[in-house]
Scaffold this motif. Structure first.
Motif, PDB file in Angstrom:
ATOM      1  N   ALA A   1       5.583   1.265 -12.256  1.00 10.48           N
ATOM      2  CA  ALA A   1       6.098  -0.088 -12.487  1.00 10.48           C
ATOM      3  C   ALA A   1       6.228  -0.810 -11.145  1.00 10.48           C
ATOM      4  O   ALA A   1       6.778  -0.274 -10.189  1.00 10.48           O
ATOM      5  CB  ALA A   1       7.459  -0.018 -13.178  1.00 10.48           C
ATOM      6  N   GLU A   2       5.693  -2.029 -11.098  1.00  6.47           N
ATOM      7  CA  GLU A   2       5.768  -2.834  -9.882  1.00  6.47           C
ATOM      8  C   GLU A   2       6.959  -3.781  -9.945  1.00  6.47           C
ATOM      9  O   GLU A   2       7.363  -4.195 -11.025  1.00  6.47           O
ATOM     10  CB  GLU A   2       4.552  -3.755  -9.761  1.00  6.47           C
ATOM     11  CG  GLU A   2       3.200  -3.122  -9.710  1.00  6.47           C
ATOM     12  CD  GLU A   2       2.128  -4.187  -9.443  1.00  6.47           C
ATOM     13  OE1 GLU A   2       1.278  -3.906  -8.611  1.00  6.47           O
ATOM     14  OE2 GLU A   2       2.153  -5.273 -10.060  1.00  6.47           O
ATOM     15  N   GLY A   3       7.461  -4.152  -8.776  1.00  6.78           N
ATOM     16  CA  GLY A   3       8.444  -5.232  -8.709  1.00  6.78           C
ATOM     17  C   GLY A   3       9.816  -4.906  -9.273  1.00  6.78           C
ATOM     18  O   GLY A   3      10.483  -5.784  -9.823  1.00  6.78           O
TER      19      GLY A   3
ATOM     20  N   LEU B   1      -5.295   1.245 -11.669  1.00  9.63           N
ATOM     21  CA  LEU B   1      -5.572  -0.064 -12.247  1.00  9.63           C
ATOM     22  C   LEU B   1      -4.357  -0.949 -11.989  1.00  9.63           C
ATOM     23  O   LEU B   1      -3.282  -0.727 -12.544  1.00  9.63           O
ATOM     24  CB  LEU B   1      -5.852   0.105 -13.740  1.00  9.63           C
ATOM     25  CG  LEU B   1      -6.766  -0.901 -14.412  1.00  9.63           C
ATOM     26  CD1 LEU B   1      -8.056  -1.141 -13.632  1.00  9.63           C
ATOM     27  CD2 LEU B   1      -7.097  -0.438 -15.826  1.00  9.63           C
ATOM     28  N   ASP B   2      -4.563  -1.936 -11.097  1.00  5.22           N
ATOM     29  CA  ASP B   2      -3.474  -2.771 -10.587  1.00  5.22           C
ATOM     30  C   ASP B   2      -3.230  -3.967 -11.513  1.00  5.22           C
ATOM     31  O   ASP B   2      -4.139  -4.401 -12.223  1.00  5.22           O
ATOM     32  CB  ASP B   2      -3.871  -3.281  -9.198  1.00  5.22           C
ATOM     33  CG  ASP B   2      -2.685  -3.676  -8.340  1.00  5.22           C
ATOM     34  OD1 ASP B   2      -1.538  -3.614  -8.813  1.00  5.22           O
ATOM     35  OD2 ASP B   2      -2.916  -4.052  -7.168  1.00  5.22           O
ATOM     36  N   ASP B   3      -2.028  -4.502 -11.472  1.00  8.77           N
ATOM     37  CA  ASP B   3      -1.681  -5.723 -12.214  1.00  8.77           C
ATOM     38  C   ASP B   3      -2.034  -5.586 -13.691  1.00  8.77           C
ATOM     39  O   ASP B   3      -2.476  -6.549 -14.331  1.00  8.77           O
ATOM     40  CB  ASP B   3      -2.410  -6.949 -11.632  1.00  8.77           C
ATOM     41  CG  ASP B   3      -2.082  -7.162 -10.169  1.00  8.77           C
ATOM     42  OD1 ASP B   3      -1.134  -6.522  -9.672  1.00  8.77           O
ATOM     43  OD2 ASP B   3      -2.768  -7.964  -9.518  1.00  8.77           O
ATOM     44  N   PHE B   4      -1.835  -4.396 -14.225  1.00  5.21           N
ATOM     45  CA  PHE B   4      -2.269  -4.147 -15.596  1.00  5.21           C
ATOM     46  C   PHE B   4      -1.579  -5.080 -16.578  1.00  5.21           C
ATOM     47  O   PHE B   4      -0.373  -5.319 -16.494  1.00  5.21           O
ATOM     48  CB  PHE B   4      -2.007  -2.689 -16.000  1.00  5.21           C
ATOM     49  CG  PHE B   4      -2.585  -2.355 -17.340  1.00  5.21           C
ATOM     50  CD1 PHE B   4      -3.955  -2.217 -17.504  1.00  5.21           C
ATOM     51  CD2 PHE B   4      -1.770  -2.227 -18.460  1.00  5.21           C
ATOM     52  CE1 PHE B   4      -4.512  -1.943 -18.741  1.00  5.21           C
ATOM     53  CE2 PHE B   4      -2.317  -1.951 -19.710  1.00  5.21           C
ATOM     54  CZ  PHE B   4      -3.693  -1.810 -19.842  1.00  5.21           C
TER      55      PHE B   4
HETATM   56 MG    MG Z   1      -0.037  -4.976  -8.304  1.00  7.15          MG
END
Ligand code: MG
Ligand code: C2E
Ligand code: MG
Ligand code: MG
Length: 286
Positions: free
Chosen positions: A238-240, A181-184
């Motif tokens: 964790a993204e970014g 699940l992206d950009d949660f």
């Molecule tokens: Mg994302």
């Protein structure tokens, strides 16, 4: 006078809108040709274990090499691919290209057993009736090891029908695919989706990670999402992550993996091959 200013504003607005529409139409026309002229490519951003720093896989990200403008960023053209419906054909190309690349890495022995390659699937492609069949037949044409392909979707795939979304995912899960699940945390959806959708991974959106060292509420939100994900038995990514300070915090909060400029930007397939062979070399030394 007020009237006149109003009219100026309207004229300005119209001119601006006309320009925007013109720009969009121009891009759309160019995007129609981009696929047959092989202007798309995939780059790969490493995913890394928070605890060990070991490479755990990659996310494939789309790039458009525009004939005159150079690289155009997905933020500018993916919305146009979606609104025009071109995302269906381009999405199928992304799936095939990612599988071909993954198959190459696996046949060369570069790909570790537990690594995963993730691709992004847009809601419009996911919700198509033929989606499951398209994926399964692609996997038949380009076989890859079971469990090595992951599909990232955003919460917006759910809009309209949770049951259908669950059914689509289940069929693919039974063919060995996992879901992230992206950009949660950025969508409209409710936490209850987390319970219902057969996803293995929760990706904490980079907008929460960005200010995590200064902003108390972002800190609390990331910690809460990480705890909730872990307690639900999900892998939390964790993204970014751009700095060591951010990495320390997400480690304290129990995130399992991360992506971000701190480790690496998205890189070409060739550069990712080097990274894979280096990680094999460093393993045989230790
Ligand atoms: Mg994302
Ligand atoms: P996403 O799936 O959430 O991808 C993560 C984005 O964050 C990527 O941007 C990546 O380059 C960027 N990023 C990674 N680490 C950092 C960091 O440390 N700092 C900052 N500031 N950014 C970082 P990108 O490649 O421009 O893609 C943007 C979005 O476009 C993606 O967000 C995804 O929603 C969409 N997209 C990209 N490739 C595809 C694709 O193949 N198919 C579909 N349907 N959508 C795609
Ligand atoms: Mg993604
Ligand atoms: Mg994002």
């Amino acid at each position: 006078q007020v009237k006149e200013r109003g009219r100026d504003a309207i004229e300005f607005f119209n001119a601006h809108m006309a320009e925007q529409v013109h720009h969009q139409l121009l891009l759309e026309g160019q995007l129609h040709k981009a696929l047959e002229e092989s202007q798309f490519e995939l780059v790969y951003q490493p995913k890394v274990s928070v605890k060990t720093g070991v490479l755990t896989g990659a996310e494939a990200l789309l790039r458009w090499r525009h004939p005159t403008r150079g690289m155009v960023s997905p933020g500018e053209f993916i919305p146009i691919l979606e609104s025009s419906g071109l995302i269906i054909d381009v999405g199928q190309w992304i799936l095939e290209e990612a599988c071909r690349q993954l198959q190459y890495w696996q046949r060369q022995g570069y790909w570790h057993l537990n690594m995963q390659l993730s691709i992004n699937i847009s809601p419009r492609q996911f919700r198509r009736e033929a989606f499951v069949d398209d994926v399964i037949s692609t996997l038949r044409d380009v076989p890859i090891e079971k469990g090595s392909l992951d599909i990232e979707v955003t919460e917006s795939v759910v809009i309209g029908n949770v049951d259908e979304t669950v059914a689509t995912m289940r069929k693919l899960v039974s063919s060995g695919i996992t879901f992230s699940l992206d950009d949660f945390g950025t969508g409209y959806s409710s936490i209850s989706y987390l319970k219902r959708l057969p996803v293995s991974t929760l990706k904490v959106d980079q907008s929460f990670v960005r200010d995590i060292t200064e902003d108390r509420s972002d800190k609390v939100l990331v910690q809460t999402m990480a705890t909730m994900g872990s307690l639900l038995g999900l892998k939390v990514v964790a993204e970014g992550v751009e700095t060591e300070e951010q990495l320390m915090l997400i480690r304290d909060f129990g995130c399992h993996e991360y992506q971000g400029y701190f480790y690496s930007r998205p890189i070409s397939a060739d550069d990712f091959t080097h990274l894979l062979t280096e990680s094999i070399a460093s393993e045989s030394v230790s």
